[in-house]
Design an enzyme around this catalytic site. Structure first.
Site, PDB file in Angstrom:
ATOM      1  N   CYS A  37    -177.016  30.516 -41.486  1.00  0.00           N
ATOM      2  CA  CYS A  37    -178.213  29.685 -41.642  1.00  0.00           C
ATOM      3  C   CYS A  37    -178.374  28.679 -40.501  1.00  0.00           C
ATOM      4  CB  CYS A  37    -178.219  28.990 -43.002  1.00  0.00           C
ATOM      5  SG  CYS A  37    -176.835  27.882 -43.315  1.00  0.00           S
ATOM      6  N   HIS A  80    -176.026  24.933 -47.503  1.00  0.00           N
ATOM      7  CA  HIS A  80    -177.013  25.880 -46.979  1.00  0.00           C
ATOM      8  C   HIS A  80    -178.151  25.104 -46.341  1.00  0.00           C
ATOM      9  CE1 HIS A  80    -179.175  29.568 -46.487  1.00  0.00           C
ATOM     10  NE2 HIS A  80    -180.157  29.223 -47.308  1.00  0.00           N
ATOM     11  N   HIS A 128    -184.841  31.273 -44.028  1.00  0.00           N
ATOM     12  CA  HIS A 128    -183.422  30.936 -44.197  1.00  0.00           C
ATOM     13  C   HIS A 128    -182.579  32.198 -44.150  1.00  0.00           C
ATOM     14  CE1 HIS A 128    -182.740  31.768 -48.743  1.00  0.00           C
ATOM     15  NE2 HIS A 128    -183.859  32.359 -48.404  1.00  0.00           N
TER      16      HIS A 128
END
Length: 242
Positions: A122, A186, A198
């Site tokens: 990510c 994340h 993402h």
């Protein structure tokens, strides 16, 4: 890779001579010497696009280290077609636009990446997306995905990259950290219109809604100090590629 002042000067000279058509060529490294190798644009509509002759890739005295073209109408970012072609070449691309030369390092297309922590994750996705907008910041070493999250890796490295935490007013271009058990693990890039880009663990990188689930998981929102709204065009050009 950096372009020398002479290389940049030669690229801009060729771009000016070719206008209103797009110019094209290569940056070539011969030993330690960098130079610009102009090519003929053989595209059917050279004012709108470029095509380098197939035989131009052959017989170059040195190594081709970047593909070059110009945007005579001064569009500041790589187009979707540019990104598709760059992905095929796997080379940096230099763009002559607005009287300057912008260099875009090679990065795979933003959508459809396989997850490999530390190489395609990510943070890598967000770093590459901002690079396409003209904002570069350094990567950071990874150890273990859970240990890095527990150590506050995102909160440490986003400020190093020029990001500032914002308390309200989510806008396109913001980085959203999400958390499990209160630990930010994340990061997603908010695209506006209720969508985000993402790359989650064990999934392909993708665009999906910033749904109520992700909103509940949101830990914090971060904004780059150099972000401008028009930069979103660079990211949308990339994700438009099929």
């Amino acid at each position: 890779m950096k372009l020398t002042k002479q290389t940049q000067s030669d690229i801009l000279k060729h771009a000016n001579e070719a206008a209103p058509n797009e110019s094209c060529g290569f940056v070539v490294l011969t030993g330690r010497k960098q130079s610009y190798h102009p090519c003929e644009n053989v595209a059917t509509l050279p004012q709108d696009t470029f095509e380098i002759p197939a035989d131009a890739w052959i017989g170059i005295d040195g190594d081709i280290v970047a593909v070059v073209h110009s945007h005579p109408r001064n569009e500041p970012f790589l187009s979707g077609a540019d990104r598709k072609a760059q992905n095929q070449s796997e080379l940096p691309w230099a763009l002559a636009t607005g009287g300057a030369v912008k260099l875009f390092r090679y990065a795979p297309l933003l959508r459809g990446r396989q997850f490999v922590y530390g190489a395609a994750d990510c943070f890598t996705l967000i770093r590459d997306a901002f690079m396409l907008c003209g904002i570069e910041f350094r990567d950071h070493p990874r150890s273990n995905i859970d240990d890095d999250a527990a150590a506050g890796s995102f909160e440490q490295n986003l400020p190093d990259g020029g990001f500032i935490r914002v308390r309200a007013g989510l806008q396109a271009g913001d980085v959203v950290l999400t958390a499990q058990n209160g630990i930010a693990n994340h990061a997603a890039l908010y695209l506006g219109g209720g969508e985000m880009l993402h790359h989650a663990f064990d999934h392909l990188s993708r665009v999906e809604p910033y749904s109520k689930y992700w909103q509940r998981m949101t830990h914090s929102v971060w904004r780059h100090q150099d972000w401008q709204p028009e930069m979103l065009e660079a990211i949308k050009n990339d994700i438009s590629v099929i």
